[in-house]
Motif scaffolding. Structure first.
Motif, mmCIF file in Angstrom:
data_model
loop_
_atom_site.group_PDB
_atom_site.id
_atom_site.type_symbol
_atom_site.label_atom_id
_atom_site.label_comp_id
_atom_site.label_asym_id
_atom_site.label_seq_id
_atom_site.Cartn_x
_atom_site.Cartn_y
_atom_site.Cartn_z
ATOM 1 N N PRO A 34 29.658 133.040 -42.315
ATOM 2 C CA PRO A 34 30.768 133.677 -43.025
ATOM 3 C C PRO A 34 30.669 134.529 -44.293
ATOM 4 N N PHE A 35 31.429 135.152 -44.570
ATOM 5 C CA PHE A 35 31.188 136.338 -45.781
ATOM 6 C C PHE A 35 31.977 135.758 -46.906
ATOM 7 N N VAL A 36 31.264 135.367 -47.879
ATOM 8 C CA VAL A 36 31.783 134.870 -49.223
ATOM 9 C C VAL A 36 32.094 135.732 -50.176
ATOM 10 N N VAL A 37 33.182 135.811 -51.047
ATOM 11 C CA VAL A 37 33.533 136.474 -52.296
ATOM 12 C C VAL A 37 34.296 135.565 -53.182
ATOM 13 N N ALA A 38 33.822 135.642 -54.270
ATOM 14 C CA ALA A 38 34.459 135.021 -55.478
ATOM 15 C C ALA A 38 34.545 135.748 -56.596
ATOM 16 N N VAL A 39 35.726 135.600 -57.304
ATOM 17 C CA VAL A 39 36.178 136.325 -58.520
ATOM 18 C C VAL A 39 36.691 135.495 -59.623
ATOM 19 N N PRO A 40 36.321 135.520 -60.895
ATOM 20 C CA PRO A 40 36.989 134.797 -61.835
ATOM 21 C C PRO A 40 38.129 134.881 -62.106
ATOM 22 N N VAL A 41 38.838 133.758 -62.554
ATOM 23 C CA VAL A 41 40.284 133.632 -63.324
ATOM 24 C C VAL A 41 40.353 133.643 -64.544
ATOM 25 N N GLY A 42 41.091 134.789 -65.382
ATOM 26 C CA GLY A 42 40.781 134.417 -66.816
ATOM 27 C C GLY A 42 41.294 135.682 -67.359
ATOM 28 N N GLU B 38 32.164 138.935 -60.987
ATOM 29 C CA GLU B 38 32.394 139.038 -59.745
ATOM 30 C C GLU B 38 31.448 138.751 -58.753
ATOM 31 N N ALA B 39 31.433 137.951 -57.666
ATOM 32 C CA ALA B 39 30.388 137.551 -56.949
ATOM 33 C C ALA B 39 30.774 137.887 -55.220
ATOM 34 N N SER B 40 29.841 138.539 -54.605
ATOM 35 C CA SER B 40 29.893 138.959 -53.224
ATOM 36 C C SER B 40 28.728 138.392 -52.438
ATOM 37 N N ASP B 41 28.932 138.385 -51.131
ATOM 38 C CA ASP B 41 27.835 137.749 -50.420
ATOM 39 C C ASP B 41 26.470 138.701 -50.489
ATOM 40 N N ASP B 42 25.502 138.025 -50.649
ATOM 41 C CA ASP B 42 24.188 138.560 -50.767
ATOM 42 C C ASP B 42 23.560 139.405 -49.675
ATOM 43 N N GLY B 43 24.064 138.992 -48.409
ATOM 44 C CA GLY B 43 23.598 139.400 -47.074
ATOM 45 C C GLY B 43 24.377 140.726 -46.713
ATOM 46 N N THR B 44 24.017 141.211 -45.513
ATOM 47 C CA THR B 44 24.469 142.483 -44.597
ATOM 48 C C THR B 44 24.958 141.998 -43.563
ATOM 49 N N ILE B 45 26.018 142.553 -43.088
ATOM 50 C CA ILE B 45 26.647 142.298 -41.659
ATOM 51 C C ILE B 45 25.908 142.847 -40.884
#
Length: 461
Positions: free
Chosen positions: A132-140, A118-125
């Motif tokens: 923009p704020f980027v979030v990614a999760v695997p499918v499987g 699971e990957a979320s943006d490295d920065g702080t708001i």
């Protein structure tokens, strides 16, 4: 001193505010960032559950596309489903691909998700953030990754909230800082007012105003006790000096009558003397009695000069100096000394004791004429000098060394080699007292190539 004390208080308050508000502001930004991460991970995980059948059967993507489009329409957050090769399968915005939606940050998060994390943006708001704020999760399932879901969230609303919160914190800090400055200034003023009064009274006491006192009913208890002790000390010093002056004045006055009687009897004895040695001894005795009378007169003058406070008046320094030069011309001519006066181009007004300049010039001209050899020149020159008036008395006599000039204003001091010259050693001390009482200054300088340069300085009116 008040400014330094207030600055110290304000600096400590500023450090406290920074220590409290900076961590609080950082925690607010971190809290909002964590909330966004949690929300977006939850949304992306839900989409990953829906996207798994679509990735296994690429033709059945209509339901997934509709779900992503509704999500984007409601929240304004773009969502993309990628296959194992990072190819766009379904997007909430038709025709959009991964590069169109964001920059390298999106690619980086997507590749992390395709690696099974699971990957979320490295920065702080932060309040200044625009990306923009980027979030990614695997499918499987079961360790098998067949794709990834990426959400790209605009941060405008969150940034505005963080910025508003930080502004409130900063405004509150400024209000507290201003209130602290006002309180610190009031506290410093209350604390230091007795110190300022004590300083002023000490300077007045040093200047000869022995009636100077401080109010001992204000400020901290320690300073009130100090003020009371200072007043007691000043009263003791004033009483001791007054007793000393009274003793000198009374003793000198009481000695005058017996001394006068002794002088008359000694002079009467001279009429019956015929032996030359006896006549010479009689003459020396009369001279010693006269010298003792001069010493008593000088002591009386010194006691009067040091007594109490004085009334100052505006005097014409040029006219007073001219009058004293005229008065001393016969004495100078008798010793074949040139007494010269340099008239100033305009009137020179000075503020001093009424007779201070007269008596000071009498003593200085007397010394210059007394110790100068025949053919010497004594110059009296009044000038304007640094906000006041300076009267210079310059002779071409033997002069004094630097060490002797420092000792010359001490009472009864006589220069080596002048012990047989008439004088009491009180002339210059009287001048120094009169000049200081006039808020002036007496400077004894060397004259080139020889002689003494005495400079009297008095303030202008």
């Amino acid at each position: 001193m008040r400014v330094r004390l207030v600055a110290t208080y304000v600096l400590l308050l500023l450090l406290v505010l920074i220590a409290l508000e900076v961590p609080f502001a950082l925690s607010i930004a971190s809290r909002d960032t964590q909330q966004v991460v949690a929300d977006r991970l939850a949304d992306a995980s839900r989409f990953a559950t829906i996207a798994e059948p679509a990735l296994r059967a690429p033709r059945e993507t209509d339901e997934l596309a509709a779900e992503l489009a509704r999500y984007d329409a409601v929240y304004g957050i773009a969502a993309i489903v990628l296959n194992q090769d990072a190819v766009n399968i379904v997007s909430s915005r038709p025709g959009a691909n991964l590069v169109d939606l964001a920059d390298k940050a999106v690619l980086r998060q997507a590749h992390r998700a395709l690696e099974g994390r699971e990957a979320s943006d490295d920065g702080t708001i932060w309040p200044w953030r625009t990306a923009p704020f980027v979030v990614a999760v695997p499918v499987g399932r079961g360790g098998e990754v067949i794709g990834a879901v990426v959400t790209v969230s605009p941060v405008g609303g969150r940034v505005t909230g963080v910025r508003t919160t930080w502004s409130i914190l900063a405004g509150g800090g400024l209000v507290v800082l201003f209130a602290g400055i006002v309180a610190a200034w009031s506290l410093a003023r209350w604390t230091l007012r007795p110190v300022a009064e004590l300083d002023a009274a000490a300077h007045e006491l040093a200047a000869g105003d022995y009636a100077a006192r401080v109010p001992a009913a204000d400020g901290p208890p320690e300073l009130r006790r100090l003020g009371t002790a200072f007043n007691e000390m000043a009263a003791t010093v004033a009483d001791s000096l007054e007793r000393q002056r009274a003793f000198v004045s009374h003793a000198s006055h009481q000695l005058r009558n017996p001394l006068t009687a002794v002088r008359l009897r000694v002079e009467d004895l001279g009429a019956d003397l015929t032996d030359p040695q006896a006549v010479e001894g009689h003459r020396l005795a009369v001279e010693e009695v006269e010298r003792l009378g001069e010493v008593l007169d000088s002591l009386l003058a010194l006691a009067r000069a040091e007594r109490g406070r004085f009334e100052l008046a505006d005097i014409d320094a040029g006219e007073v100096a001219w009058a004293r030069v005229v008065a001393w011309q016969p004495v100078a001519a008798k010793k074949q000394i040139t007494l010269r006066y340099v008239r100033p181009p305009h009137a020179l007004k000075a503020r001093a004791l009424t007779t201070a300049l007269d008596q000071a010039l009498d003593a200085l001209i007397d010394n210059a004429v007394k110790f100068s050899a025949e053919g010497s020149t004594v110059t009296v020159r009044p000038t304007a000098d640094k906000g006041g008036v300076a009267v210079h008395v310059i002779d071409t006599g033997p002069g004094l060394t630097e060490q002797q000039r420092e000792l010359a204003t001490e009472r009864f001091w006589r220069a080596p080699g002048t012990q047989n010259v008439d004088g009491s050693g009180l002339g210059l001390p009287i001048v120094a007292v009169l000049v200081e009482a006039s808020s002036g200054r007496l400077d004894l300088l060397a004259n080139e190539p020889s002689g003494l340069h005495a400079r009297l300085w008095f303030p202008s009116p």
